[in-house]
Design a protein around this motif. Structure first.
Motif, PDB file in Angstrom:
ATOM      1  N   ALA A 282       0.830  -1.204   0.000  1.00 22.66           N
ATOM      2  CA  ALA A 282       0.000   0.000   0.000  1.00 22.66           C
ATOM      3  C   ALA A 282       0.863   1.251   0.000  1.00 22.66           C
ATOM      4  N   TRP A 283       0.387   2.271  -0.723  1.00 23.88           N
ATOM      5  CA  TRP A 283       0.974   3.609  -0.678  1.00 23.88           C
ATOM      6  C   TRP A 283      -0.105   4.582  -0.192  1.00 23.88           C
ATOM      7  N   THR A 284       0.280   5.475   0.689  1.00 22.81           N
ATOM      8  CA  THR A 284      -0.601   6.573   1.077  1.00 22.81           C
ATOM      9  C   THR A 284       0.194   7.863   0.967  1.00 22.81           C
ATOM     10  N   CYS A 285      -0.435   8.882   0.443  1.00 23.95           N
ATOM     11  CA  CYS A 285       0.263  10.142   0.184  1.00 23.95           C
ATOM     12  C   CYS A 285      -0.361  11.245   1.029  1.00 23.95           C
ATOM     13  N   GLY A 286       0.381  11.708   2.039  1.00 24.47           N
ATOM     14  CA  GLY A 286      -0.075  12.807   2.873  1.00 24.47           C
ATOM     15  C   GLY A 286       0.403  14.140   2.337  1.00 24.47           C
ATOM     16  N   GLY A 287       0.310  15.147   3.160  1.00 24.36           N
ATOM     17  CA  GLY A 287       0.714  16.480   2.701  1.00 24.36           C
ATOM     18  C   GLY A 287       2.209  16.642   2.561  1.00 24.36           C
ATOM     19  N   LYS A 288       2.991  15.927   3.386  1.00 19.27           N
ATOM     20  CA  LYS A 288       4.429  16.143   3.392  1.00 19.27           C
ATOM     21  C   LYS A 288       5.250  14.898   3.065  1.00 19.27           C
ATOM     22  N   SER A 289       4.593  13.735   3.010  1.00 22.25           N
ATOM     23  CA  SER A 289       5.363  12.515   2.770  1.00 22.25           C
ATOM     24  C   SER A 289       4.534  11.461   2.049  1.00 22.25           C
ATOM     25  N   LEU A 290       5.248  10.517   1.479  1.00 24.48           N
ATOM     26  CA  LEU A 290       4.635   9.344   0.859  1.00 24.48           C
ATOM     27  C   LEU A 290       4.974   8.153   1.745  1.00 24.48           C
ATOM     28  N   ARG A 291       3.961   7.425   2.168  1.00 26.02           N
ATOM     29  CA  ARG A 291       4.197   6.262   3.028  1.00 26.02           C
ATOM     30  C   ARG A 291       4.042   4.981   2.218  1.00 26.02           C
ATOM     31  N   VAL A 292       5.051   4.134   2.300  1.00 26.69           N
ATOM     32  CA  VAL A 292       5.044   2.810   1.682  1.00 26.69           C
ATOM     33  C   VAL A 292       4.827   1.796   2.793  1.00 26.69           C
ATOM     34  N   ASP A 293       3.854   0.911   2.617  1.00 28.09           N
ATOM     35  CA  ASP A 293       3.544  -0.079   3.647  1.00 28.09           C
ATOM     36  C   ASP A 293       3.462  -1.457   3.005  1.00 28.09           C
ATOM     37  N   VAL A 294       4.358  -2.352   3.405  1.00 26.96           N
ATOM     38  CA  VAL A 294       4.366  -3.725   2.895  1.00 26.96           C
ATOM     39  C   VAL A 294       4.225  -4.650   4.093  1.00 26.96           C
ATOM     40  N   ARG A 295       3.247  -5.546   4.047  1.00 28.54           N
ATOM     41  CA  ARG A 295       3.050  -6.452   5.177  1.00 28.54           C
ATOM     42  C   ARG A 295       2.561  -7.815   4.693  1.00 28.54           C
ATOM     43  N   ASP A 296       2.766  -8.821   5.543  1.00 28.61           N
ATOM     44  CA  ASP A 296       2.270 -10.165   5.238  1.00 28.61           C
ATOM     45  C   ASP A 296       1.606 -10.738   6.494  1.00 28.61           C
ATOM     46  N   HIS A 297       1.105 -11.957   6.371  1.00 27.33           N
ATOM     47  CA  HIS A 297       0.544 -12.675   7.514  1.00 27.33           C
ATOM     48  C   HIS A 297       1.217 -14.039   7.562  1.00 27.33           C
ATOM     49  N   GLY A 298       2.553 -14.000   7.439  1.00 28.72           N
ATOM     50  CA  GLY A 298       3.314 -15.233   7.330  1.00 28.72           C
ATOM     51  C   GLY A 298       4.032 -15.627   8.599  1.00 28.72           C
ATOM     52  N   SER A 299       5.238 -16.159   8.397  1.00 30.38           N
ATOM     53  CA  SER A 299       5.991 -16.735   9.511  1.00 30.38           C
ATOM     54  C   SER A 299       6.557 -15.692  10.459  1.00 30.38           C
ATOM     55  N   GLY A 300       6.672 -14.449   9.996  1.00 29.59           N
ATOM     56  CA  GLY A 300       7.259 -13.420  10.844  1.00 29.59           C
ATOM     57  C   GLY A 300       8.746 -13.601  11.036  1.00 29.59           C
ATOM     58  N   ARG A 301       9.370 -14.289  10.108  1.00 28.69           N
ATOM     59  CA  ARG A 301      10.815 -14.527  10.218  1.00 28.69           C
ATOM     60  C   ARG A 301      11.570 -13.837   9.080  1.00 28.69           C
ATOM     61  N   LEU A 302      11.169 -12.618   8.795  1.00 31.17           N
ATOM     62  CA  LEU A 302      11.834 -11.813   7.765  1.00 31.17           C
ATOM     63  C   LEU A 302      13.248 -11.466   8.212  1.00 31.17           C
ATOM     64  N   ASP A 303      14.203 -11.503   7.269  1.00 28.45           N
ATOM     65  CA  ASP A 303      15.596 -11.129   7.582  1.00 28.45           C
ATOM     66  C   ASP A 303      15.669  -9.607   7.692  1.00 28.45           C
ATOM     67  N   MET A 304      15.409  -9.102   8.888  1.00 29.00           N
ATOM     68  CA  MET A 304      15.318  -7.658   9.112  1.00 29.00           C
ATOM     69  C   MET A 304      16.643  -6.950   8.861  1.00 29.00           C
ATOM     70  N   ARG A 305      17.724  -7.549   9.316  1.00 23.24           N
ATOM     71  CA  ARG A 305      19.035  -6.909   9.185  1.00 23.24           C
ATOM     72  C   ARG A 305      19.404  -6.712   7.722  1.00 23.24           C
ATOM     73  N   SER A 306      19.196  -7.749   6.916  1.00 26.52           N
ATOM     74  CA  SER A 306      19.533  -7.654   5.499  1.00 26.52           C
ATOM     75  C   SER A 306      18.672  -6.612   4.794  1.00 26.52           C
ATOM     76  N   LEU A 307      17.353  -6.606   5.094  1.00 22.43           N
ATOM     77  CA  LEU A 307      16.467  -5.653   4.442  1.00 22.43           C
ATOM     78  C   LEU A 307      16.811  -4.224   4.840  1.00 22.43           C
ATOM     79  N   ARG A 308      17.099  -3.999   6.109  1.00 21.05           N
ATOM     80  CA  ARG A 308      17.460  -2.635   6.537  1.00 21.05           C
ATOM     81  C   ARG A 308      18.739  -2.173   5.846  1.00 21.05           C
TER      82      ARG A 308
END
Length: 429
Positions: A282-308
């Motif tokens: 999902a993308w939402t566009c406010g007055g000062k920023s664009l927000r990108v939101d990506v989510r799942d309903h999976g295992s919750g074991r995303l490689d956070m360090r690599s993605l960051r």
């Protein structure tokens, strides 16, 4: 031999100036005695920009580091050489000098059959230039640091974008080949189609990158949706797209491109999780920023360090914030806030960063209200030398008086009683 009346002052001009412009100054210095169409200085000491080039853009833009490494391996240190080499994508005649410290000079002569005259003298002159480069790197002056950091960041950004493009193509091909819903023939045809599409996209990437016009958030999202659907059309996960409203504010080309790139990066990271069944983008566009939101309903074991690590470089450049969250057996989420406004104008700071070490010392003493004679006494130089540096300070800061220069320094938080070393630290942070 070098004319000491005119040659030495001209050589001083070559080594006395910003490091990132030294190839152009050296090219002009050599032009009469060693006529050439392009010049390259290749040094691994400058990690930010190992290739320093001057000359015909259609040639220097094609020269690769791999070509220079191969050429360097054929030249003996201290033994100038006229040879042919494959460089800038073609076989060409070149004059080369490899300094004993490992820095390579390459000249492309105007006439391929012209004799390489006085190579030993060219090697000696180049040695002086190499010494200057090494000293500037060792001193790490603010102007060198700023240029080096900018070049390193640009190269890292370019590499990251190339990797992202290749990764998207490979994920598309792999998901096609792994799909249990396609037989071998159809999987092969789909993979060929994916590879062909990726090649077309890569060939047009340069033109796309140059397009910096405005684009509506909805149009940018539509392009993203098409790219992701194409890449993951044989992936088993259900993908939900939530587009920004039609009334959303327009995005600059840079923000639109970054938003798509960062969304793709997040999506590809999510798809590496086994058993991914559903993904929401999902993308939402406010007055000062664009927000990108990506989510799942999976295992919750995303490689956070690599993605960051993949997202942080671009986020820092654009002033974006990245929030990653993963809960085992519940799901993962990536939220990116991209500011729509450009970063604040820091023109004064960039101009201060253009000063070399001695000019910074002189500026520090100017802010303390000292005149040329007092500055000369404190620095242990002549008053005429101080006048020379003051003129350089005024020119680089684009001001006409000492008072304006002092005001600009103080506006950047430099106290009138600050010492030269703290000023340098202030500019390097």
């Amino acid at each position: 031999m070098l004319d000491t009346e005119a040659g030495l002052p001209a050589l001083r001009e070559v080594i006395d100036g910003p490091l990132h412009e030294i190839a152009g100054r050296f090219s002009r210095f050599l032009a009469d005695r060693w006529p050439h169409t392009a010049l390259v200085i290749f040094t691994r000491e400058c990690t930010g920009r190992p290739r320093k080039v001057a000359g015909a853009p259609e040639m220097i833009n094609k020269i690769t580091i791999a070509e220079l490494e191969r050429l360097k391996a054929t030249v003996e240190p201290g033994r100038p050489l006229s040879t042919t080499a494959t460089i800038a994508g073609a076989t060409r005649t070149v004059w080369t000098v490899l300094d004993p410290v490992g820095t390579l000079l390459v000249l492309f002569p105007r006439a391929a059959r012209k004799r390489f005259s006085q190579p030993a003298e060219l090697a000696e002159i180049f040695g002086i230039v190499v010494t200057s480069i090494r000293q500037q790197v060792a001193q790490a002056s603010p102007d060198y640091l700023a240029e080096s950091r900018a070049a390193s960041s640009e190269r890292a950004r370019t590499i990251a974008e190339m990797v992202a493009a290749h990764e998207t193509a490979l994920v598309s091909i792999l998901t096609t080949l792994r799909s249990t819903g396609l037989d071998d023939r159809h999987a092969r045809l789909a993979a060929i189609d994916s590879a062909s599409g990726a090649l077309v996209a890569l060939r047009s990437a340069q033109q796309s990158d140059l397009a910096l016009s405005e684009e509506s958030a909805m149009a940018a999202f539509a392009r993203l949706r098409k790219e992701i659907r194409q890449a993951l059309r044989h992936h088993g996960a259900e993908i939900e797209f939530v587009a920004p409203p039609k009334s959303g504010c327009p995005l600059t080309g840079e923000v639109a491109y970054a938003a798509r790139a960062m969304t793709r990066t997040a999506v590809l990271a999510f798809t590496t999780q086994s058993g991914l069944a559903r993904l929401r983008i999902a993308w939402t566009c406010g007055g000062k920023s664009l927000r990108v939101d990506v989510r799942d309903h999976g295992s919750g074991r995303l490689d956070m360090r690599s993605l960051r690590r993949q997202l942080d470089g671009r986020a820092r450049t654009l002033g974006a914030t990245v929030d990653l969250d993963a809960v085992p057996d519940w799901g993962s989420r990536a939220t990116i806030d991209l500011p729509l406004d450009p970063p604040p104008d820091r023109a004064n700071e960039s101009r201060l960063a253009s000063l070399n070490r001695r000019e910074l010392e002189v500026l520090c003493l100017i802010t303390q209200g000292k005149r040329n004679k007092a500055i000369a006494t404190e620095l242990g130089v002549t008053e005429s030398t101080v006048k020379f540096h003051v003129a350089g300070v005024l020119k680089k800061l684009e001001v006409t008086s000492r008072g304006e220069a002092a005001a600009m320094a103080q506006a950047e938080g430099i106290s009138p009683v600050a010492a030269a070393v703290p000023i340098r630290r202030h500019l390097e942070i």
